[in-house]
Scaffold this active site. Structure first.
Site, short mmCIF file in Angstrom:
data_model
loop_
_atom_site.label_atom_id
_atom_site.label_comp_id
_atom_site.label_asym_id
_atom_site.label_seq_id
_atom_site.Cartn_x
_atom_site.Cartn_y
_atom_site.Cartn_z
N LYS A 1 2.04 -18.33 8.07
CA LYS A 1 0.32 -18.15 9.06
C LYS A 1 0.60 -16.84 9.65
O LYS A 1 1.26 -15.74 9.56
CB LYS A 1 1.43 -18.89 10.79
CG LYS A 1 2.35 -18.51 11.80
CD LYS A 1 3.00 -19.10 12.56
CE LYS A 1 2.26 -19.30 13.94
NZ LYS A 1 3.03 -17.93 14.74
N GLU B 1 11.33 -19.57 24.58
CA GLU B 1 11.95 -18.41 25.09
C GLU B 1 11.67 -16.79 26.13
O GLU B 1 10.78 -17.08 26.32
CB GLU B 1 10.57 -17.57 23.78
CG GLU B 1 10.33 -18.35 22.21
CD GLU B 1 9.16 -17.12 21.07
OE1 GLU B 1 9.98 -16.34 20.67
OE2 GLU B 1 8.12 -17.68 21.00
N HIS C 1 3.93 -24.74 13.93
CA HIS C 1 5.45 -25.45 14.49
C HIS C 1 5.66 -26.70 15.78
O HIS C 1 6.55 -27.22 15.04
CB HIS C 1 6.63 -24.06 15.64
CG HIS C 1 6.23 -22.73 14.55
ND1 HIS C 1 5.94 -22.31 13.24
CD2 HIS C 1 6.02 -20.94 15.19
CE1 HIS C 1 5.84 -21.63 13.53
NE2 HIS C 1 6.30 -20.69 14.59
N HIS D 1 7.45 -21.52 9.40
CA HIS D 1 9.48 -20.96 9.36
C HIS D 1 10.28 -22.16 10.10
O HIS D 1 11.54 -22.17 9.41
CB HIS D 1 9.43 -19.99 9.41
CG HIS D 1 9.83 -19.04 10.81
ND1 HIS D 1 8.29 -19.35 12.00
CD2 HIS D 1 10.90 -19.40 11.58
CE1 HIS D 1 8.82 -18.81 12.78
NE2 HIS D 1 10.04 -19.34 12.83
N ARG E 1 0.43 -1.19 0.38
CA ARG E 1 0.43 0.07 0.06
C ARG E 1 1.23 0.71 -0.13
O ARG E 1 0.45 2.10 -0.89
CB ARG E 1 -0.88 -0.08 1.07
CG ARG E 1 -2.11 -0.64 1.15
CD ARG E 1 -3.47 -0.59 1.89
NE ARG E 1 -2.23 -2.22 3.34
CZ ARG E 1 -2.81 -2.22 4.62
NH1 ARG E 1 -3.67 -1.98 4.55
NH2 ARG E 1 -2.13 -3.25 4.78
N ASP F 1 -0.89 -19.82 18.91
CA ASP F 1 0.90 -19.18 18.55
C ASP F 1 1.56 -20.10 17.82
O ASP F 1 2.73 -20.03 16.74
CB ASP F 1 1.27 -17.71 19.14
CG ASP F 1 2.13 -17.63 18.29
OD1 ASP F 1 1.62 -16.65 17.96
OD2 ASP F 1 3.45 -16.98 19.09
C1 BG6 Z 1 6.07 -16.89 15.58
C2 BG6 Z 1 6.05 -16.66 16.47
O1 BG6 Z 1 5.59 -17.65 14.77
O2 BG6 Z 1 7.07 -17.49 15.82
C3 BG6 Z 1 6.39 -16.01 17.32
O3 BG6 Z 1 4.60 -15.88 16.08
C4 BG6 Z 1 7.89 -16.69 18.18
O4 BG6 Z 1 6.11 -15.89 18.48
C5 BG6 Z 1 8.14 -17.20 16.79
O5 BG6 Z 1 8.53 -15.61 18.97
C6 BG6 Z 1 9.80 -18.03 17.13
O6 BG6 Z 1 10.60 -18.30 16.28
P1 BG6 Z 1 11.76 -18.87 16.10
O7 BG6 Z 1 12.61 -19.11 14.79
O8 BG6 Z 1 12.60 -17.72 17.10
O9 BG6 Z 1 11.97 -19.70 16.83
#
Ligand code: BG6
Length: 534
Positions: free
Chosen positions: A189, A257, A281, A219, A82, A276
């Site tokens: 996602k 985390e 994942h 990812h 945009r 999330d």
């Molecule tokens: C994301 C989540 O998909 O993955 C985040 O939305 C999270 O909340 C992140 O912090 C973690 O990814 P990574 O690669 O840092 O472990």
């Protein structure tokens, strides 16, 4: 050759190469890999070209692919967003973004090479005229750069625009594949917020895209160690025979985390830890760890085995949610030396928010390999350390042999696949402590990626982009696995919604998580591995 067959060959060669590469290398993203060929001519269209994902991940990944000579000369990037901007301004932005976010020092000539192939179209994702301008730009790009009408549309945009963008692309003729042309769409996602919304989104996408054009990215599947799980399990003869209920006591999958929600309070307060991280994942990690050997490394063979695992997970509903799922929310605390606020004090989080920042589940897989082997999953923000791992705990050996010795207890063997931060694999076992009496102490054999392969700085998106441009969907999720993931967590979300937590916040920032999570394992006579840096 079909993309599937191509991938099987590539992956096989990757395994061979990986096994032969023992010399440390460092610096660049790519290891010498003569089996990986550049992708064919194409243009990458980035929706949300002015956003965070683009500058932090997508552009640095494309740069890394270019530096490994995995992009063709007939290549172009078209930014679409945009923000009002012309191509000249976009090129300047791209130059600056690369300088700021590339994973290693940039080569100005290579940056220039990418800049010369970059274009920008501004417009709203809902405006048909914007898509006409995009189509016109792509015709120009095809003529100038020989990209042959092959397009990868990357929807790095808010999820409420996914279906709309796909529909508009369809009406503008930008996803229609003719002759040898390919057109693919990557979606990020979150793909839905529960089972029903995920099904609705898949149904919308299906109206305008075929399944083989739809690349649902996770990812985590771009992380080398995650991909290595397949090689580790199926490229070695010694682990698979013990990889089952006969030898394995339980599995712990942790994604911890130490950061809080940072600037994402708005999104996170609606989503929570379970949505999330778990349907995507963490269930990807679980399925790679639990799947049966596929018949080949072809995309469908691998994806079908992963899907079977998800379909075999016993749903947690009603009462079982109360005993098999734990939620938590962090209060103020200390992470390392830093004093940090509680979740409810974070920006854009509701003052009395009941959103969970921690979730743990005890899952059972109903199949012959895993019957009675619990899989414990836990994830949370503001925990003691940033660490992601899969820990396989083996059954204890019988103590009979040690009856007349000082050994009272034998620690179980553990195999730990560390995903981050220090990627590697570690095998814990008992060894005799030197001395005249029989005493057993825990020791470890450690493999660290960096010792063998050096540091290969990457964003984690390189393989995923490369594979998508090649038409290899192995590392992408099918519609049914997305829905299976939501099918597993939706009953938990429903119970949690009906019974809001009364004890939040229930763990201090910087701690191991809520005490209820310890109780979840204690009920089975087990303990979590400590969350700590390796
Ligand atoms: C994301 C989540 O998909 O993955 C985040 O939305 C999270 O909340 C992140 O912090 C973690 O990814 P990574 O690669 O840092 O472990």
């Amino acid at each position: 050759m079909t993309p599937d067959a191509m991938h099987a060959t590539d992956l096989h060669q990757h395994i061979q190469t990986a096994l032969d590469l023992t010399q440390p290398k460092s610096g660049a993203y790519c290891m010498p890999d003569h089996s990986a060929a550049p992708v064919g001519p194409c243009a990458v269209v980035i929706f949300g070209a002015a956003g965070d994902l683009t500058k932090r991940k997508l552009l640095p990944s494309l740069y890394n692919l270019a530096s490994c000579r995995l992009l063709p000369d007939s290549f172009a990037i078209v930014g679409f967003a945009r923000t009002e901007m012309d191509t000249a301004t976009y090129r300047e932005k791209l130059r600056q973004d690369l300088a700021a976010h590339a994973t290693s020092e940039v080569d100005p000539a290579l940056v220039q090479h990418l800049v010369d192939r970059s274009y920008y179209v501004s417009g709203s994702f809902e405006d048909p005229e914007a898509y006409e301008r995009l189509a016109e730009m792509l015709r120009h790009v095809d003529q100038t750069h020989g990209t042959l009408g092959n397009y990868l549309h990357y929807l790095a945009i808010a999820p409420n625009y996914f279906a709309e963008a796909a529909r508009q692309l369809y009406h503008a003729g930008l996803v229609r594949e003719r002759d040898a042309q390919w057109r693919r769409v990557i979606v990020e996602k979150p793909l839905g917020t529960d089972l029903e919304s995920a099904q609705a989104l898949n149904a919308e996408l299906r109206k305008v895209l075929t399944e083989s054009q739809t690349y649902r990215i996770d990812h985590y599947l771009g992380k080398e160690t995650v991909q290595n799980l397949l090689v580790f399990r199926f490229g070695n003869g010694m682990f698979e025979p013990t990889w089952n209920r006969r030898y394995i006591d339980h599995v712990q999958i942790t994604v911890a985390e130490s950061l809080g929600v940072e600037a994402r309070g708005g999104y996170y307060d609606e989503a929570g830890a379970l949505r999330d991280m778990i349907p995507n994942h963490m269930l990807q990690l679980l399925s790679l760890c639990a799947m049966e050997p596929p018949t080949s490394f072809a995309a469908e063979a691998v994806r079908e085995e992963k899907a079977k695992v998800l379909r075999s997970i016993q749903p947690l509903s009603g009462e079982r949610v109360l005993t098999h799922a734990v939620r938590g929310q962090y209060g103020p605390g200390r992470v390392g030396t830093e004093t940090v606020p509680g979740y409810r004090q974070e920006p854009r989080v509701k003052e009395r928010s009941n959103t969970e920042t921690y979730a743990a589940l005890r899952l059972s897989i109903d199949n012959w390999r895993w019957a009675d082997v619990p899989f414990y999953l836990r994830t949370g923000k503001r925990l003691a350390a940033r660490t992601s791992e899969i820990a396989i705990q083996f059954r204890r050996p019988p103590l009979t042999l040690f009856r007349d010795t000082p050994v009272e207890k034998l620690a179980p063997n553990q195999l730990i696949v560390r995903i981050q931060p220090e990627e590697g694999i570690s095998l814990r076992f008992g060894a005799k402590i030197p001395g005249p009496s029989v005493r057993v102490g825990p020791v470890a054999m450690d493999f660290r990626y960096r010792d063998h392969f050096g540091l290969t700085p990457s964003t984690g998106y390189e393989t995923l982009l490369y594979d998508c441009m090649k038409g290899d969907a192995t590392l992408f999720q099918r519609a049914d696995t997305i829905e299976a993931g939501w099918g597993i967590v939706t009953p938990v979300l429903e119970v949690w919604k009906a019974l809001p937590a009364r004890n939040f916040p229930n763990y201090a920032a910087g701690s191991q998580g809520p005490v209820e999570a310890d109780e979840l394992l204690a009920r089975d006579g087990r303990k979590w591995r400590p969350i700590e840096l390796p």
